[in-house]
Write a protein that holds these residues in place. Structure first.
Motif, mmCIF file in Angstrom:
data_model
loop_
_atom_site.group_PDB
_atom_site.id
_atom_site.type_symbol
_atom_site.label_atom_id
_atom_site.label_comp_id
_atom_site.label_asym_id
_atom_site.label_seq_id
_atom_site.Cartn_x
_atom_site.Cartn_y
_atom_site.Cartn_z
ATOM 1 N N PHE A 1 28.940 15.513 10.737
ATOM 2 C CA PHE A 1 28.958 15.520 9.274
ATOM 3 C C PHE A 1 28.932 14.097 8.700
ATOM 4 O O PHE A 1 28.363 13.872 7.627
ATOM 5 C CB PHE A 1 30.169 16.291 8.768
ATOM 6 C CG PHE A 1 30.083 17.785 8.981
ATOM 7 C CD1 PHE A 1 28.876 18.447 8.807
ATOM 8 C CD2 PHE A 1 31.195 18.520 9.352
ATOM 9 C CE1 PHE A 1 28.783 19.823 9.001
ATOM 10 C CE2 PHE A 1 31.117 19.893 9.549
ATOM 11 C CZ PHE A 1 29.908 20.546 9.380
ATOM 12 N N CYS A 2 29.538 13.147 9.397
ATOM 13 C CA CYS A 2 29.476 11.750 8.933
ATOM 14 C C CYS A 2 28.037 11.249 8.948
ATOM 15 O O CYS A 2 27.582 10.578 8.009
ATOM 16 C CB CYS A 2 30.354 10.849 9.803
ATOM 17 S SG CYS A 2 32.114 10.955 9.450
ATOM 18 N N ILE A 3 27.303 11.584 10.017
ATOM 19 C CA ILE A 3 25.896 11.174 10.117
ATOM 20 C C ILE A 3 25.074 11.840 9.024
ATOM 21 O O ILE A 3 24.257 11.200 8.340
ATOM 22 C CB ILE A 3 25.338 11.521 11.507
ATOM 23 C CG1 ILE A 3 26.012 10.647 12.578
ATOM 24 C CG2 ILE A 3 23.823 11.328 11.538
ATOM 25 C CD1 ILE A 3 25.699 11.075 14.000
ATOM 26 N N GLN A 4 25.285 13.137 8.820
ATOM 27 C CA GLN A 4 24.535 13.858 7.787
ATOM 28 C C GLN A 4 24.832 13.305 6.389
ATOM 29 O O GLN A 4 23.927 13.149 5.570
ATOM 30 C CB GLN A 4 24.871 15.350 7.848
ATOM 31 C CG GLN A 4 24.342 16.069 9.080
ATOM 32 C CD GLN A 4 24.744 17.539 9.097
ATOM 33 O OE1 GLN A 4 25.426 18.036 8.196
ATOM 34 N NE2 GLN A 4 24.313 18.258 10.135
ATOM 35 N N ALA A 5 26.116 13.014 6.137
ATOM 36 C CA ALA A 5 26.493 12.479 4.833
ATOM 37 C C ALA A 5 25.858 11.102 4.604
ATOM 38 O O ALA A 5 25.394 10.797 3.498
ATOM 39 C CB ALA A 5 28.014 12.387 4.721
ATOM 40 N N SER A 6 25.824 10.285 5.637
ATOM 41 C CA SER A 6 25.195 8.967 5.530
ATOM 42 C C SER A 6 23.705 9.114 5.254
ATOM 43 O O SER A 6 23.139 8.390 4.418
ATOM 44 C CB SER A 6 25.419 8.162 6.813
ATOM 45 O OG SER A 6 26.775 7.841 6.985
ATOM 46 N N ASP A 7 23.056 10.031 5.952
ATOM 47 C CA ASP A 7 21.619 10.250 5.752
ATOM 48 C C ASP A 7 21.310 10.686 4.326
ATOM 49 O O ASP A 7 20.229 10.388 3.791
ATOM 50 C CB ASP A 7 21.103 11.309 6.736
ATOM 51 C CG ASP A 7 21.067 10.793 8.178
ATOM 52 O OD1 ASP A 7 21.132 9.558 8.362
ATOM 53 O OD2 ASP A 7 20.977 11.627 9.108
ATOM 54 N N ARG A 8 22.256 11.385 3.705
ATOM 55 C CA ARG A 8 22.048 11.830 2.316
ATOM 56 C C ARG A 8 22.458 10.769 1.292
ATOM 57 O O ARG A 8 22.353 10.994 0.079
ATOM 58 C CB ARG A 8 22.840 13.105 2.051
ATOM 59 C CG ARG A 8 22.362 14.323 2.835
ATOM 60 C CD ARG A 8 23.053 15.578 2.315
ATOM 61 N NE ARG A 8 22.839 16.740 3.171
ATOM 62 C CZ ARG A 8 23.305 17.958 2.896
ATOM 63 N NH1 ARG A 8 24.009 18.152 1.775
ATOM 64 N NH2 ARG A 8 23.082 18.969 3.722
ATOM 65 N N GLY A 9 22.947 9.635 1.756
ATOM 66 C CA GLY A 9 23.336 8.556 0.844
ATOM 67 C C GLY A 9 24.714 8.708 0.244
ATOM 68 O O GLY A 9 25.039 8.066 -0.761
ATOM 69 N N TYR A 10 25.562 9.536 0.870
ATOM 70 C CA TYR A 10 26.865 9.827 0.297
ATOM 71 C C TYR A 10 27.905 8.721 0.539
ATOM 72 O O TYR A 10 29.039 8.834 0.070
ATOM 73 C CB TYR A 10 27.414 11.143 0.844
ATOM 74 C CG TYR A 10 26.649 12.376 0.401
ATOM 75 C CD1 TYR A 10 25.779 12.317 -0.692
ATOM 76 C CD2 TYR A 10 26.800 13.593 1.064
ATOM 77 C CE1 TYR A 10 25.077 13.439 -1.088
ATOM 78 C CE2 TYR A 10 26.102 14.723 0.664
ATOM 79 C CZ TYR A 10 25.236 14.641 -0.411
ATOM 80 O OH TYR A 10 24.540 15.767 -0.815
ATOM 81 N N ARG A 11 27.534 7.657 1.248
ATOM 82 C CA ARG A 11 28.474 6.546 1.392
ATOM 83 C C ARG A 11 28.487 5.651 0.167
ATOM 84 O O ARG A 11 29.448 4.903 -0.062
ATOM 85 C CB ARG A 11 28.155 5.723 2.643
ATOM 86 C CG ARG A 11 28.494 6.430 3.943
ATOM 87 C CD ARG A 11 28.391 5.509 5.146
ATOM 88 N NE ARG A 11 28.718 6.200 6.389
ATOM 89 C CZ ARG A 11 29.945 6.341 6.864
ATOM 90 N NH1 ARG A 11 30.976 5.820 6.203
ATOM 91 N NH2 ARG A 11 30.159 6.974 8.004
ATOM 92 N N THR A 12 27.422 5.690 -0.617
ATOM 93 C CA THR A 12 27.340 4.825 -1.815
ATOM 94 C C THR A 12 27.183 5.604 -3.115
ATOM 95 O O THR A 12 27.307 5.031 -4.194
ATOM 96 C CB THR A 12 26.158 3.853 -1.672
ATOM 97 O OG1 THR A 12 24.947 4.596 -1.430
ATOM 98 C CG2 THR A 12 26.400 2.877 -0.532
ATOM 99 N N SER A 13 26.903 6.894 -3.038
ATOM 100 C CA SER A 13 26.795 7.725 -4.242
ATOM 101 C C SER A 13 27.393 9.085 -3.937
ATOM 102 O O SER A 13 27.630 9.425 -2.780
ATOM 103 C CB SER A 13 25.335 7.872 -4.683
ATOM 104 O OG SER A 13 24.578 8.536 -3.683
#
Length: 356
Positions: free
Chosen positions: A276-288
Motif C-alpha cells: 500500500f505504501c508503494i501504491q500510495a506513492s505511485d498515486r502521488g499521495y506523499r505530496t497531495s
C-alpha cells in the motif's frame, strides 16, 4: 545603543552568516562578532545600514533584549535534512513569535496551559492518558489548532519556504508554543500539530532525543488522532488502497498516516503495508491528498483580529508597536487567521477571549 541579541536575531532571520553581513556592511567579520557579543557598539550610521540591509526598523535594534530560542530547547522534526541556516531562521521567527505572544498577554486574557506531564510513558499510553484528561473519548478531533489553543498552547505559523522545517515546539516557562509550517497539506499540518503536542507532554523535562524522540512523537500523534478502539471497530480488515482512502476521511489524516496506523495496530500485514505504501506513492499521495480537507484556522487570532478591527487597529499597528516588519507578523499568522471575519462573543472583547 545597539542591543546585541537583536542584531544576531535579525541576521539569522535573514539567513545571513556573520561574514556575509560584514561584507554587506563593509566591515570585518570580527567586527560583526564584537557587535553581537556586545564588546563594541556600532555608530548610528552603521545601525542605519543594518536596518536597511536586514529590512528591520532601526528601533528594532535598539529595543530591549528578546528571549531567544536555542536549538537544544526546540523540537525539530527533520534535523538531518535541515541546514543550520534554515534552523536558525525558524528559531528567529519563533523569537519574534515570543514578542507577539507577550503583546497578546498584555491586551487579552487567554486560557492558561492545561497540559499534563507524561514523561516516562509510552507514546500510546501518553496519547490515551491525555485524551482521558481532556475528556475526548475515542471520537475524532475536529480541529487540532482549536484544541491546542483551548488548552493554552500558543500556535503560530512558519512561512518558511522549505520542506525541511515542518514544525517545532518549545516550552517558555509555563507557556507551550507550537510553530507549524503551512507549506504542506492540511492533513500533514494536523499531524504536525499532534506530533508537537507529543513533544510538549512527553519531553518537557528531557528524555529521548534525536531520532528516538521524533519516532515517539510520531507514535503519539498517530495514537492521539486515530484512537485504537475507534479504528479497530471501524476497519477490522483491509483489502484495497481505496478502502484506506475512504477510511481516512473520518480522522482527517493523510493516506500515508492511515496506512502507518493500520499497520501499527496489526490490521495490515508487513506485506500489505509495503504494497500500500508503494501504491500510495505511485498515486502521488506523499505530496497531495485525495478528498483534501480545509486548512485549520486559529480561533484565537480570528477573534483577536476581529476585535482589533472593530477598534480600527490593524496588523500594521501591531508591527509598529513591536518594531518589527509587517511581513513577520503576517508570516506568524499566515494560514492561521483565515480570511473570513468572525463574530466576537460578548465575553470575548479586549481583555478576555473565550476559546471554545
Amino acid at each position: 545603543m545597539l542591543t546585541p541579541g537583536r542584531l544576531s536575531l535579525a541576521r539569522k532571520r535573514r539567513g545571513l552568516t556573520k561574514k556575509a553581513l560584514a561584507e554587506a556592511l563593509g566591515v570585518t567579520p570580527h567586527t560583526v562578532l564584537r557587535y553581537e557579543s556586545g564588546d563594541i557598539s556600532p555608530p548610528a550610521e552603521v545601525i542605519d545600514r543594518m536596518a536597511t540591509l536586514l529590512d528591520f526598523p532601526v528601533t528594532f535594534f535598539c529595543s530591549p533584549d528578546i528571549d531567544e530560542l536555542v536549538a537544544d530547547a526546540a523540537s525539530f522534526r527533520s534535523l538531518t535534512a535541515m541546514s543550520a541556516r534554515d534552523r536558525d531562521a525558524a528559531l528567529a521567527a519563533g523569537a519574534i513569535g515570543y514578542l507577539l505572544s507577550d503583546w497578546l498577554d498584555e491586551n487579552f486574557s487567554l486560557p492558561p496551559a492545561d497540559l499534563i506531564d507524561l514523561s516516562g510513558e509510552t507514546p500510546e499510553v501518553a496519547a490515551r492518558s491525555l485524551r482521558q484528561e481532556w475528556g475526548l473519548g475515542e471520537q475524532p478531533i475536529k480541529n487540532t489548532v482549536h484544541l491546542l489553543e483551548a488548552k493554552g498552547v500558543r500556535v503560530f505559523s512558519l512561512a518558511e519556504n522549505t520542506r525541511t522545517v515542518d514544525a517545532f515546539s518549545v516550552w517558555r516557562g509555563d507557556r507551550p508554543f507550537v510553530f507549524l509550517n503551512t507549506i504542506k497539506t492540511p492533513e500533514h499540518s494536523r499531524f504536525d500539530a499532534a506530533h508537537e503536542l507529543g513533544h510538549l507532554v512527553m519531553h518537557k523535562h528531557g528524555g529521548p532525543s534525536g531520532r528516538r524522540a521524533e519516532d515517539d512523537a510520531n507514535r503519539f500523534a498517530s495514537s492521539f488522532l486515530m484512537p485504537s478502539a475507534d479504528v479497530l471497530s471501524r476497519i477490522p480488515r483491509v483489502h484495497t488502497l481505496n478502502q484506506i482512502v475512504e477510511a481516512k476521511k473520518r480522522w482527517a489524516v493523510s493516506v500515508m498516516a492511515m496506512i502507518y496506523r493500520l499497520h501499527a495496530l496489526g490490521i495490515l500485514s508487513d506485506w500489505q503495508y509495503r504494497t500500500f505504501c508503494i501504491q500510495a506513492s505511485d498515486r502521488g499521495y506523499r505530496t497531495s491528498e485525495p478528498f483534501g480537507i480545509p486548512r485549520e484556522h486559529s480561533i484565537v487570532w480570528q477573534k483577536v483580529l476581529a476585535t482589533l478591527w472593530a477598534e480600527r487597529t490593524t496588523k500594521t499597528d501591531i508591527a509598529d508597536r513591536l518594531a518589527v516588519p509587517l511581513e513577520e507578523i503576517e508570516n506568524l499568522l499566515f494560514g492561521l487567521a483565515g480570511a473570513l471575519p468572525v463574530v466576537v462573543h460578548p465575553q470575548s472583547a479586549r481583555g478576555s477571549l473565550r476559546i471554545v
